[in-house]
Design an enzyme around this catalytic site. Structure first.
Site, mmCIF file in Angstrom:
data_model
loop_
_atom_site.group_PDB
_atom_site.id
_atom_site.type_symbol
_atom_site.label_atom_id
_atom_site.label_comp_id
_atom_site.label_asym_id
_atom_site.label_seq_id
_atom_site.Cartn_x
_atom_site.Cartn_y
_atom_site.Cartn_z
ATOM 1 N N GLY A 34 -89.810 -80.950 -65.565
ATOM 2 C CA GLY A 34 -90.314 -79.681 -64.601
ATOM 3 C C GLY A 34 -89.630 -79.166 -63.496
ATOM 4 O O GLY A 34 -90.246 -78.204 -62.505
ATOM 5 N N TYR A 70 -85.508 -73.207 -55.404
ATOM 6 C CA TYR A 70 -86.243 -73.654 -56.432
ATOM 7 C C TYR A 70 -86.635 -75.224 -56.318
ATOM 8 O O TYR A 70 -87.487 -75.359 -55.355
ATOM 9 C CB TYR A 70 -85.421 -73.530 -57.714
ATOM 10 C CG TYR A 70 -86.023 -73.408 -59.079
ATOM 11 C CD1 TYR A 70 -87.315 -72.775 -59.202
ATOM 12 C CD2 TYR A 70 -85.514 -73.704 -60.248
ATOM 13 C CE1 TYR A 70 -87.929 -72.487 -60.292
ATOM 14 C CE2 TYR A 70 -86.128 -73.504 -61.524
ATOM 15 C CZ TYR A 70 -87.352 -72.987 -61.656
ATOM 16 O OH TYR A 70 -87.915 -72.806 -62.623
ATOM 17 N N ASP A 85 -86.425 -78.441 -62.438
ATOM 18 C CA ASP A 85 -85.209 -78.035 -63.089
ATOM 19 C C ASP A 85 -84.046 -78.222 -62.361
ATOM 20 O O ASP A 85 -83.122 -79.097 -63.016
ATOM 21 C CB ASP A 85 -85.309 -76.413 -63.543
ATOM 22 C CG ASP A 85 -86.592 -76.089 -64.286
ATOM 23 O OD1 ASP A 85 -87.309 -76.817 -64.243
ATOM 24 O OD2 ASP A 85 -86.188 -75.114 -64.697
ATOM 25 N N ARG A 98 -82.396 -69.446 -57.376
ATOM 26 C CA ARG A 98 -82.425 -69.919 -58.847
ATOM 27 C C ARG A 98 -81.265 -70.948 -59.148
ATOM 28 O O ARG A 98 -80.387 -70.980 -58.217
ATOM 29 C CB ARG A 98 -82.438 -68.913 -59.830
ATOM 30 C CG ARG A 98 -83.457 -67.730 -59.917
ATOM 31 C CD ARG A 98 -84.697 -68.543 -60.384
ATOM 32 N NE ARG A 98 -84.415 -68.905 -61.882
ATOM 33 C CZ ARG A 98 -85.423 -69.521 -62.462
ATOM 34 N NH1 ARG A 98 -86.748 -69.780 -62.179
ATOM 35 N NH2 ARG A 98 -85.203 -69.772 -63.831
ATOM 36 N N GLU A 111 -94.427 -68.620 -56.198
ATOM 37 C CA GLU A 111 -94.027 -69.558 -57.109
ATOM 38 C C GLU A 111 -93.946 -70.971 -56.088
ATOM 39 O O GLU A 111 -94.379 -72.048 -56.380
ATOM 40 C CB GLU A 111 -93.113 -69.447 -57.711
ATOM 41 C CG GLU A 111 -92.457 -70.404 -58.873
ATOM 42 C CD GLU A 111 -91.313 -70.197 -59.691
ATOM 43 O OE1 GLU A 111 -90.603 -69.140 -59.722
ATOM 44 O OE2 GLU A 111 -91.164 -71.007 -60.513
ATOM 45 N N TRP A 165 -96.732 -72.296 -70.629
ATOM 46 C CA TRP A 165 -95.835 -73.463 -70.248
ATOM 47 C C TRP A 165 -96.836 -74.748 -70.051
ATOM 48 O O TRP A 165 -98.108 -74.232 -69.724
ATOM 49 C CB TRP A 165 -95.124 -73.285 -68.930
ATOM 50 C CG TRP A 165 -93.853 -73.073 -68.793
ATOM 51 C CD1 TRP A 165 -92.809 -73.820 -68.715
ATOM 52 C CD2 TRP A 165 -93.006 -71.577 -69.121
ATOM 53 N NE1 TRP A 165 -91.497 -73.269 -68.478
ATOM 54 C CE2 TRP A 165 -91.799 -71.870 -69.050
ATOM 55 C CE3 TRP A 165 -93.428 -70.538 -69.541
ATOM 56 C CZ2 TRP A 165 -90.691 -70.770 -69.230
ATOM 57 C CZ3 TRP A 165 -92.796 -69.463 -69.621
ATOM 58 C CH2 TRP A 165 -91.431 -69.918 -69.586
ATOM 59 N N ASN A 166 -96.403 -75.687 -70.809
ATOM 60 C CA ASN A 166 -97.256 -76.994 -70.602
ATOM 61 C C ASN A 166 -97.962 -77.397 -69.313
ATOM 62 O O ASN A 166 -99.221 -77.195 -69.408
ATOM 63 C CB ASN A 166 -96.120 -78.342 -70.983
ATOM 64 C CG ASN A 166 -97.051 -79.456 -71.341
ATOM 65 O OD1 ASN A 166 -97.970 -79.829 -70.942
ATOM 66 N ND2 ASN A 166 -96.709 -80.129 -72.476
ATOM 67 N N TRP A 167 -97.101 -77.705 -68.290
ATOM 68 C CA TRP A 167 -98.069 -78.409 -67.216
ATOM 69 C C TRP A 167 -98.452 -77.309 -66.395
ATOM 70 O O TRP A 167 -99.535 -77.257 -65.674
ATOM 71 C CB TRP A 167 -97.159 -79.554 -66.323
ATOM 72 C CG TRP A 167 -96.114 -78.965 -65.506
ATOM 73 C CD1 TRP A 167 -95.148 -78.218 -65.764
ATOM 74 C CD2 TRP A 167 -95.620 -79.688 -64.215
ATOM 75 N NE1 TRP A 167 -93.997 -78.017 -64.787
ATOM 76 C CE2 TRP A 167 -94.548 -78.971 -63.991
ATOM 77 C CE3 TRP A 167 -96.038 -80.766 -63.676
ATOM 78 C CZ2 TRP A 167 -93.714 -79.699 -62.706
ATOM 79 C CZ3 TRP A 167 -95.330 -81.143 -62.427
ATOM 80 C CH2 TRP A 167 -94.124 -80.612 -62.089
ATOM 81 N N ASP A 168 -97.982 -75.993 -66.351
ATOM 82 C CA ASP A 168 -98.544 -74.895 -65.945
ATOM 83 C C ASP A 168 -99.925 -74.537 -66.239
ATOM 84 O O ASP A 168 -100.957 -74.512 -65.328
ATOM 85 C CB ASP A 168 -98.141 -73.585 -65.919
ATOM 86 C CG ASP A 168 -96.588 -73.583 -65.375
ATOM 87 O OD1 ASP A 168 -95.619 -74.196 -65.712
ATOM 88 O OD2 ASP A 168 -96.215 -72.642 -64.299
HETATM 89 C C1 DGY Z 1 -87.016 -71.795 -66.467
HETATM 90 O O1 DGY Z 1 -86.572 -70.896 -67.518
HETATM 91 O O2 DGY Z 1 -86.664 -71.707 -65.567
HETATM 92 C C2 DGY Z 1 -88.089 -72.584 -66.833
HETATM 93 O O3 DGY Z 1 -88.415 -73.488 -65.448
HETATM 94 C C3 DGY Z 1 -87.655 -73.739 -67.995
HETATM 95 O O4 DGY Z 1 -88.746 -74.543 -68.144
#
Ligand code: DGY
Length: 429
Positions: free
Chosen positions: A162, A350, A164, A197, A394, A34-37
């Site tokens: 980022g 989340y 979501d 989620r 997380e 993942w990009n910013w991760d």
């Molecule tokens: C996800 O799949 O939940 C991710 O956050 C998408 O980037």
């Protein structure tokens, strides 16, 4: 666990999640790069392995599209534990299968940090090699996420922000027609409690946006013109503005005078654009739906990134300190991702309330840079205490501190190593 053991655990998490030069955020839930991760992860690696830190970012840029975009996920191999995988995205913009949009561009900032922390001078060559890629990515953002040149960046999908399932996206997302998605099976809720989620109605729309973009072949100009979701985001805008300031420092250091002039123009444009996100009634910068023309009505943790972006005029500063203190009185741990006084706040779902370590790191940096060590330190201590008590989750409940989402999480470990750990504070003193 002692601090030394926590430091060691954090290093082990990064090493365990390493896939040979790039790191997954956590196994199972997020099995790709993942990009910013990845970019935050580089900061963690840099505390014990500089070369590996650079490799992380270099591998991310291997997936850069020909038009300059750096995708939010690189699918280097197929992994059935994640949905939606490469076949759902249907992209062909770069050398590596990928998603079709980007993510908050923290790379220029972290690259500047890596260069300045390395006294050997070796990092400068690696930064110079990546400099054209950074310029291309920043140009892409301005061309296709700010097509009218107003100085504020939109996201074409909640995932591009980022953050979501932030309440800021709710209205714009509800306006997206659910179509062209067929039956599908989510995988995230088999790894993590569904209560932490996004809802199915959100996923239906996440996939509908992707279907609409697939229809125009992910052509960035067409996406900007037609995408059913196009929302200016203070998070991406402020992170980008900060990254432009850091890119300018790199350009000056590397003697790239023409590029430096171009970047100065971007900074002026973004400083002007940020004003459009300001809402007097909320005393904060908030999101703006470019399709409906409506601002959102809540304060998110991204509102605090104005300082990180270098926007510390008196009005912003007074307002943010007021919000900071109010929220601080309300929850045990800062900074909730959404205002706990807002009706849409949910402490464990989340991005609708939980605390995220890397957001705290950026907000604290903004406060520290304007000389407010007290608020910066409160954020650091809260982050440290969340991790000490609840591990490298997380995200965390701002109320109880309970860890949520994925476990043994790479960027939480990285932020511990680079900033939150008391070991780091001692080294900096
Ligand atoms: C996800 O799949 O939940 C991710 O956050 C998408 O980037």
């Amino acid at each position: 666990m002692s601090i030394a053991e926590l430091d060691q655990t954090a290093r082990s998490i990064l090493i365990e999640n390493d896939q040979g030069g790039y790191t997954v955020p956590t196994k199972g839930l997020y099995p790709y790069q993942w990009n910013w991760d990845s970019v935050f992860v580089a900061l963690g690696f840099a505390t014990f392995d500089q070369d590996r830190a650079w490799r992380e970012i270099e591998m991310l840029f291997e997936g850069q599209w020909h038009d300059g975009m750096v995708p939010h996920i690189l699918f280097r191999k197929d992994d059935p534990s994640y949905f939606p995988g490469p076949s759902v995205w249907g992209t062909s913009g770069g050398q590596i299968p990928s998603s079709g949009h980007s993510q908050p561009p923290v790379a220029a900032t972290v690259i500047r940090d890596l260069v300045e922390a390395d006294t050997s001078g070796r990092s400068e060559d690696r930064a110079a090699a990546l400099f054209p890629n950074l310029m291309a990515w920043h140009r892409w953002f301005l061309a296709y996420r700010d097509p009218e040149g107003e100085g504020l960046l939109a996201v074409i999908h909640p995932w591009e922000s980022g953050r979501d399932n932030l309440p800021d996206w709710d209205d714009a997302l509800r306006a997206v027609e659910v179509k062209d998605i067929g039956p599908y099976e989510r995988k995230d809720t088999s790894h993590v409690d569904p209560a932490m989620r996004p809802h199915k109605e959100d996923y239906d729309r996440y996939l509908s946006i992707m279907a609409a973009c697939r229809k125009v072949g992910w052509d960035p100009a067409e996406v900007a013109r037609t995408c059913p979701f196009f929302v200016a985001d203070p998070g991406v805008t402020f992170i980008f503005l900060r990254a432009c300031r850091d890119l300018l420092v790199l350009a000056e250091r590397l003697g790239k005078d023409t590029d430096a002039d171009e970047i100065r123009g971007w900074i002026t444009r973004l400083e002007r654009g940020a004003k459009i996100l300001w809402q007097d009634n909320l005393q904060a910068h908030v999101a703006l739906d470019r399709r409906s023309g409506k601002h959102t009505n809540g304060i998110s943790s991204a509102s605090f990134l104005a300082l990180y972006a270098g926007l510390a005029d008196q009005q912003t500063l007074t307002a943010l300190c007021g919000h900071f203190d109010r929220i601080s009185d309300k929850v045990r741990y800062l900074m909730p991702s959404y205002d706990p006084d807002h009706e849409s706040y949910e402490p464990l779902r989340y991005w609708r309330g939980p605390v995220w370590a890397m957001i705290n790191y950026m907000i604290a940096r903004g406060f520290a840079e304007i000389g407010d060590g007290v608020r910066a330190d409160k954020l650091r201590r809260d982050t440290a205490s969340l991790i000490e008590t609840n591990g490298f989750a997380e995200y965390f409940s701002p109320e109880t501190g309970a860890g949520a989402g994925g476990g043994t999480f790479s960027w939480t470990a990285a932020i511990w190593l680079t900033w939150a750990s008391p070991t780091r504070v001692k080294q900096a003193a």
